[in-house]
Design a protein around this motif. Structure first.
Motif, PDB file in Angstrom:
ATOM      1  N   ALA A 312       0.831  -1.209   0.000  1.00 34.85           N
ATOM      2  CA  ALA A 312       0.000   0.000   0.000  1.00 34.85           C
ATOM      3  C   ALA A 312       0.862   1.254   0.000  1.00 34.85           C
ATOM      4  CB  ALA A 312      -0.923  -0.014   1.216  1.00 34.85           C
ATOM      5  N   ASN A 313       0.433   2.216  -0.779  1.00 42.52           N
ATOM      6  CA  ASN A 313       1.138   3.492  -0.907  1.00 42.52           C
ATOM      7  C   ASN A 313       0.524   4.495   0.067  1.00 42.52           C
ATOM      8  OD1 ASN A 313       2.356   5.879  -1.658  1.00 42.52           O
ATOM      9  ND2 ASN A 313       2.076   5.569  -3.860  1.00 42.52           N
ATOM     10  N   VAL A 314       1.205   4.783   1.150  1.00 40.32           N
ATOM     11  CA  VAL A 314       0.649   5.688   2.171  1.00 40.32           C
ATOM     12  C   VAL A 314       0.772   7.146   1.747  1.00 40.32           C
ATOM     13  CG1 VAL A 314       1.047   4.047   4.039  1.00 40.32           C
ATOM     14  CG2 VAL A 314       2.829   5.719   3.465  1.00 40.32           C
ATOM     15  N   GLU A 315       1.437   7.403   0.639  1.00 42.43           N
ATOM     16  CA  GLU A 315       1.525   8.761   0.113  1.00 42.43           C
ATOM     17  C   GLU A 315       0.427   9.035  -0.912  1.00 42.43           C
ATOM     18  OE1 GLU A 315       5.470   8.573  -1.428  1.00 42.43           O
ATOM     19  OE2 GLU A 315       6.398   9.283   0.441  1.00 42.43           O
ATOM     20  N   ASN A 316      -0.205   7.973  -1.359  1.00 41.50           N
ATOM     21  CA  ASN A 316      -1.296   8.094  -2.342  1.00 41.50           C
ATOM     22  C   ASN A 316      -2.309   7.005  -2.022  1.00 41.50           C
ATOM     23  OD1 ASN A 316      -2.872   8.763  -4.520  1.00 41.50           O
ATOM     24  ND2 ASN A 316      -1.486   7.937  -6.067  1.00 41.50           N
ATOM     25  N   PHE A 317      -3.122   7.252  -1.007  1.00 39.49           N
ATOM     26  CA  PHE A 317      -4.000   6.230  -0.453  1.00 39.49           C
ATOM     27  C   PHE A 317      -4.943   5.642  -1.508  1.00 39.49           C
ATOM     28  CE2 PHE A 317      -2.808   8.458   3.458  1.00 39.49           C
ATOM     29  CZ  PHE A 317      -2.435   7.370   4.237  1.00 39.49           C
ATOM     30  N   GLY A 318      -5.073   4.322  -1.439  1.00 40.19           N
ATOM     31  CA  GLY A 318      -5.895   3.594  -2.400  1.00 40.19           C
ATOM     32  C   GLY A 318      -5.060   2.928  -3.465  1.00 40.19           C
ATOM     33  N   TYR A 319      -3.861   3.481  -3.701  1.00 44.25           N
ATOM     34  CA  TYR A 319      -2.951   2.920  -4.690  1.00 44.25           C
ATOM     35  C   TYR A 319      -1.811   2.170  -3.997  1.00 44.25           C
ATOM     36  CZ  TYR A 319      -5.344   5.519  -8.362  1.00 44.25           C
ATOM     37  OH  TYR A 319      -6.283   5.980  -9.236  1.00 44.25           O
ATOM     38  N   HIS A 329      11.136  -3.938  -2.673  1.00 48.12           N
ATOM     39  CA  HIS A 329       9.856  -4.112  -1.977  1.00 48.12           C
ATOM     40  C   HIS A 329      10.014  -3.882  -0.481  1.00 48.12           C
ATOM     41  CE1 HIS A 329       6.028  -5.754  -0.685  1.00 48.12           C
ATOM     42  NE2 HIS A 329       6.657  -6.691   0.025  1.00 48.12           N
ATOM     43  N   ASN A 330      11.081  -4.418   0.098  1.00 49.86           N
ATOM     44  CA  ASN A 330      11.297  -4.259   1.540  1.00 49.86           C
ATOM     45  C   ASN A 330      11.487  -2.794   1.912  1.00 49.86           C
ATOM     46  OD1 ASN A 330      10.988  -6.948   2.201  1.00 49.86           O
ATOM     47  ND2 ASN A 330      13.181  -7.424   1.938  1.00 49.86           N
ATOM     48  N   VAL A 334       8.790  -0.677   4.496  1.00 43.28           N
ATOM     49  CA  VAL A 334       9.151   0.005   5.745  1.00 43.28           C
ATOM     50  C   VAL A 334       8.227   1.186   5.996  1.00 43.28           C
ATOM     51  CG1 VAL A 334      10.917   1.436   6.863  1.00 43.28           C
ATOM     52  CG2 VAL A 334      11.560  -0.720   5.773  1.00 43.28           C
ATOM     53  N   GLN A 335       8.021   1.967   4.971  1.00 42.93           N
ATOM     54  CA  GLN A 335       7.167   3.150   5.102  1.00 42.93           C
ATOM     55  C   GLN A 335       5.751   2.767   5.481  1.00 42.93           C
ATOM     56  OE1 GLN A 335       6.633   5.459   1.510  1.00 42.93           O
ATOM     57  NE2 GLN A 335       6.514   7.380   2.645  1.00 42.93           N
ATOM     58  N   TYR A 336       5.237   1.683   4.872  1.00 38.66           N
ATOM     59  CA  TYR A 336       3.876   1.230   5.175  1.00 38.66           C
ATOM     60  C   TYR A 336       3.762   0.746   6.626  1.00 38.66           C
ATOM     61  CZ  TYR A 336      -0.202  -1.809   5.399  1.00 38.66           C
ATOM     62  OH  TYR A 336      -1.372  -2.416   5.786  1.00 38.66           O
ATOM     63  N   ILE A 337       4.742  -0.018   7.087  1.00 37.54           N
ATOM     64  CA  ILE A 337       4.699  -0.542   8.453  1.00 37.54           C
ATOM     65  C   ILE A 337       4.790   0.597   9.463  1.00 37.54           C
ATOM     66  CG2 ILE A 337       5.973  -1.930  10.142  1.00 37.54           C
ATOM     67  CD1 ILE A 337       6.462  -3.945   7.967  1.00 37.54           C
TER      68      ILE A 337
END
Length: 347
Positions: A312-319, A329-330, A334-337
């Motif tokens: 999940a992209n927490v800078e562009n929610f939904g994407y 990927h790792n 990190v940003q998502y966790i």
């Protein structure tokens, strides 16, 4: 002279009586007999209804229910009630009302989408046509029907292609499921079958994969990319590792599909279920929900790329953020966790 007066009196009396009779007939047959202000009102007559039930339904809509009953008897409607949805338009007379109730069964639009289980589907349909959810569910779960149409207990939901369909309100459960089987065959035309084959999938497998795509992203424009990623994994023999399949497995295992799970934990990945794509390779046994047509078409027309991972992209929610390597990927993960921990979402 006296006889002439008597004859004249009889003629005049006849005209008066005839006029009164004509007036009564006119009022009973031809004068407006509605009492509502809207342009039209609808009556739903069930399959087991008799005239008493019809009369009870229409009485609040009429100025004079007695004249309605008189005309219904004269036109033979009392013994010939028909089930369905019927319109009574403002200003209709009794003759027009009876004619409408006899012959103008109005179709209804039945729509469904995103039902997670066959029970959810039965409930959704029951809100739109006459059969109740228990009757519909029994028909949908009929083993003989499922087998005859080429499905299994796990894939039976795939037969119901979400859309809007026209039915008569009094369609019974067996008629509904037969119509859905025909719509399924119509949906899987030669063009779609060839596209499925090109991906190495049959229609049920396409719907199953589409259900993962549907659950992973609500963004229609992102679905072809997600579909392409999962197909890349399948072709490489990799585990799909789809969180929605774990959530479905947890719900199925607890027999509670109303369970709300916002975060998949590491311990959940150990659940021994054929739906757990972290544990079992390939597709799950059947769809984990009802995918809409955009998700199905995404699997049939996937985006071509080399992505194998996404989060999940927490800078562009939904994407989502996509990656070609595990290391990349790792870093994205990190940003998502960090974000999900900050939200204190523990389940």
């Amino acid at each position: 002279m006296y006889i002439k007066r008597i004859l004249l009196f009889i003629v005049l009396a006849g005209l008066v009586v005839g006029g009164i009779f004509s007036y009564i007939v006119y009022n009973a047959v031809l004068s407006p007999n509605t009492s509502f202000n809207n342009e039209e009102a609808f009556v739903f007559i069930s399959s087991d209804a008799d005239f008493v039930e019809v009369k009870k339904q229409v009485e609040p809509l009429l100025e004079n229910v007695e004249t309605f009953e008189q005309i219904a008897k004269r036109k033979g409607y009392v013994a010939n009630v028909k089930a369905g949805k019927y319109a009574i338009k403002k200003g209709m007379n009794n003759n027009e009302i009876i004619n409408s109730l006899r012959a103008n069964n109005i179709p209804v639009n039945v729509s469904f989408n995103n039902q997670e289980t066959i029970a959810d589907l039965a409930g959704r349909i029951a809100a739109q046509i006459e059969p109740d959810s228990a009757t519909l569910l029994a028909a949908f779960n009929d083993g003989s029907f499922i087998k005859d149409k080429g499905f299994t207990e796990e894939t039976k939901l795939a037969m119901y292609i979400p859309n809007s369909y026209e039915f008569f309100w009094n369609t019974d459960s067996e008629e509904f499921r037969e119509r859905m089987a025909k719509e399924y065959s119509r949906f899987w035309n030669d063009e779609r079958l060839k596209k499925a084959e090109a991906q190495g999938l049959n229609p049920e497998e396409v719907v199953t994969l589409a259900s993962l795509v549907h659950k992973e992203t609500a963004k229609v424009d992102e679905r072809p990319k997600v579909a392409g990623l999962y197909l890349n994994r399948l072709k490489r023999g990799m585990l799909l590792q789809a969180d929605p399949t774990v959530i479905y497995a947890l719900k199925k295992n607890s027999n509670d599909f109303n369970l709300v799970i916002k975060r998949v934990l590491y311990k959940d990945l150990e659940l021994d279920s054929p739906y757990n794509t972290y544990k079992y390779a390939g597709l799950p046994p059947g769809p984990i929900a009802m995918p809409d047509i955009s998700a199905i078409d995404a699997v049939l027309n996937p985006e071509k790329h080399d992505y194998l991972y996404f989060v999940a992209n927490v800078e562009n929610f939904g994407y989502h953020k996509f990656a070609k390597t595990l290391a990349q990927h790792n870093r994205n993960k990190v940003q998502y966790i960090q974000w999900i921990n900050a939200q204190k979402i523990n389940r």
